[in-house]
Design a protein around this motif. Structure first.
Motif, mmCIF file in Angstrom:
data_model
loop_
_atom_site.group_PDB
_atom_site.id
_atom_site.type_symbol
_atom_site.label_atom_id
_atom_site.label_comp_id
_atom_site.label_asym_id
_atom_site.label_seq_id
_atom_site.Cartn_x
_atom_site.Cartn_y
_atom_site.Cartn_z
ATOM 1 N N ILE A 1 46.535 25.013 89.222
ATOM 2 C CA ILE A 1 45.346 25.866 89.243
ATOM 3 C C ILE A 1 45.592 27.145 88.435
ATOM 4 O O ILE A 1 44.716 27.590 87.676
ATOM 5 N N ARG A 2 46.761 27.731 88.572
ATOM 6 C CA ARG A 2 47.075 28.921 87.759
ATOM 7 C C ARG A 2 47.014 28.592 86.259
ATOM 8 O O ARG A 2 46.593 29.412 85.439
ATOM 9 N N GLU A 3 47.429 27.390 85.935
ATOM 10 C CA GLU A 3 47.457 26.957 84.535
ATOM 11 C C GLU A 3 46.052 26.816 83.959
ATOM 12 O O GLU A 3 45.819 27.135 82.782
ATOM 13 N N ILE A 4 45.102 26.358 84.739
ATOM 14 C CA ILE A 4 43.777 26.026 84.204
ATOM 15 C C ILE A 4 42.680 26.986 84.656
ATOM 16 O O ILE A 4 41.531 26.822 84.246
ATOM 17 N N ILE A 5 42.992 27.992 85.477
ATOM 18 C CA ILE A 5 41.943 28.819 86.067
ATOM 19 C C ILE A 5 41.115 29.539 85.014
ATOM 20 O O ILE A 5 39.884 29.676 85.153
ATOM 21 N N ASP A 6 41.731 30.003 83.935
ATOM 22 C CA ASP A 6 40.964 30.701 82.898
ATOM 23 C C ASP A 6 39.974 29.760 82.218
ATOM 24 O O ASP A 6 38.852 30.164 81.869
ATOM 25 N N ALA A 7 40.379 28.517 82.046
ATOM 26 C CA ALA A 7 39.459 27.531 81.473
ATOM 27 C C ALA A 7 38.288 27.275 82.419
ATOM 28 O O ALA A 7 37.138 27.135 81.978
ATOM 29 N N LEU A 8 38.556 27.234 83.713
ATOM 30 C CA LEU A 8 37.484 27.014 84.687
ATOM 31 C C LEU A 8 36.507 28.188 84.691
ATOM 32 O O LEU A 8 35.281 27.994 84.762
ATOM 33 N N LEU A 9 37.024 29.386 84.633
ATOM 34 C CA LEU A 9 36.154 30.568 84.566
ATOM 35 C C LEU A 9 35.332 30.560 83.276
ATOM 36 O O LEU A 9 34.127 30.865 83.286
ATOM 37 N N LYS A 10 35.967 30.199 82.189
ATOM 38 C CA LYS A 10 35.265 30.167 80.899
ATOM 39 C C LYS A 10 34.138 29.147 80.919
ATOM 40 O O LYS A 10 33.022 29.431 80.449
ATOM 41 N N THR A 11 34.396 27.964 81.458
ATOM 42 C CA THR A 11 33.358 26.935 81.426
ATOM 43 C C THR A 11 32.192 27.287 82.341
ATOM 44 O O THR A 11 31.031 27.028 82.006
#
Length: 406
Positions: A163-173
């Motif tokens: 989750i730490r790895e992908i959280i910025d991508a989730l926020l961006k999408t």
């Protein structure tokens, strides 16, 4: 009547043959027919697990892909269909399969942050349905389902590092999803063909604020809040929870039709009442108690217009989408198993016995027809369709759990 030895022998053999036939040759009702919601859920789990394993393909980079259908037909890895398999039957996947798929979808956002519709087996992302042919812009549910896949993966793996790895991508999408000022997901009516809505109505040209994608945004906002909380970003988690609440209020104000007791699908084009969306609103807890009761009662009162063999049409009986394709087929009048769990969950509020029968009918029909994508009368299309077997499990489980905890 007195029988001679030959007659007695014949009678004995006839009785014995009947015993063998009824005891061994003919299956008992319990072996052949699903009779309870609990049996239906167990059969669906077994069938779904079998189908998930049978549809598994390897992408060019070795990632396990799970296309919507067993066999050839859907030659790519569809995001929303996978999300529905994962929601209904997470036990069918290994932790590695889930983690790899999660990374794949989070890593294939377009430069603006939009989520995919599907990904080809060679890794090429497709952002618009119809392999890129429908609409000018990315589909209106890709962001929400990207978060949904991440959330369900975390529920199973508890992998905070992922989750730490992908959280910025989730926020961006989530920020890339097209929305109007009040937060509702929006399809621009000033464009000839801005984008497709929720993928299970991707042939329906909805315009304006759209109900189903907005409901998905509520769900994804809650899920994103959970994920942020899991990695100790509490302030941001609360902001997304507030977002979900604000959007819930906007959904009530914009789509609810108090005269009919259902939600409408959109505000400009395709304003028909949305049966799937109304059921999903109850399932999510977005519908207020009085609205959920009204929806449930409508479902009970109009059951035979809305349901065939436990499967559900998109719109009210006799009503079709504005300017949609041929009637009584596919997304315009056919009956689908995909939303049946939500529908049964909502129906259970006003008529538990009817909800039970619906679940039983669903499982028996999927068993008979090998889980097709959709049906209409005797017509059945695309057997081995994963969402048909997997997603209803979630609604049935929630219904049965709620009964136990009352």
């Amino acid at each position: 009547m007195k029988l001679d030895p030959i007659g007695r022998t014949f009678l004995f053999l006839a009785a014995f043959a009947l015993f063998v036939l009824t005891t061994f040759a003919m299956p008992t009702q319990g072996d052949d027919i699903i009779q309870t919601p609990e049996q239906a859920m167990e059969w669906l789990k077994q069938k779904s697990t079998q189908m998930v394993h049978e549809c598994r393909r390897e992408m060019d980079d070795g990632t396990a892909a799970f296309p919507p259908q067993v066999g050839l037909g859907y030659e790519a890895f569809w995001l929303r269909d996978y999300a529905y398999m994962l929601e209904g039957n997470p036990g069918a996947f290994t932790a590695k399969e889930m983690t790899d798929a999660c990374r794949l979808f989070a890593g294939k956002l377009n430069p603006d942050g939009a989520g995919v519709d599907c990904i080809k087996f060679d890794g090429t992302p497709i952002y618009k349905p119809g392999f890129g042919s429908l609409g000018e812009n990315p589909v209106a549910d890709g962001s929400q389902f990207t978060v949904d896949v991440a959330w369900h993966t975390y529920q199973q793996t508890k992998d905070r590092a992922l989750i730490r790895e992908i959280i910025d991508a989730l926020l961006k999408t989530m920020r890339a999803c097209p929305r109007q000022a009040n937060g509702l997901v929006y399809i621009d009516p000033n464009r000839d063909y801005d984008r497709c809505p929720y993928g299970f109505t991707d042939t329906v040209r909805k315009q304006g604020a759209v109900l189903f994608s907005s409901l998905l945004y509520v769900q994804a906002s809650r899920q994103l809040s959970d994920l942020l909380g899991a990695i100790e970003r509490g302030d941001e988690a609360q902001q997304w929870l507030n977002q979900a609440k604000s959007l819930t209020d906007a959904i009530h104000e914009t789509f609810w039709d108090d005269e009919v007791g259902l939600y409408r699908a959109a505000t400009v084009r395709c304003r028909e009442h949305d049966i799937w969306g109304s059921a999903f609103a109850v399932y999510l807890g977005v519908a207020a108690n009085d609205q959920a009761q009204r929806i449930s009662q409508y479902f009970a009162d109009h059951y035979h217009e809305l349901v065939q063999d436990g499967q559900v049409r998109h719109t009210r009986g006799g009503v079709y989408w504005q300017d949609a394709r041929e009637q009584d087929a596919y997304q315009n009048g056919a009956f689908w198993a995909t939303p049946s769990g939500w529908f049964a969950y909502a129906l259970n509020i006003s008529n538990p016995a009817m909800a039970d029968q619906m679940i039983v009918d669903l499982a028996n029909d999927l068993k008979k027809r090998n889980a097709p994508e959709w049906i209409f009368k005797e017509t059945a299309r695309l057997p081995g369709y994963n969402a048909s077997a997997a997603l209803p499990i979630a609604g049935i489980q929630k219904l049965l759990h709620q009964r136990k905890t009352r």
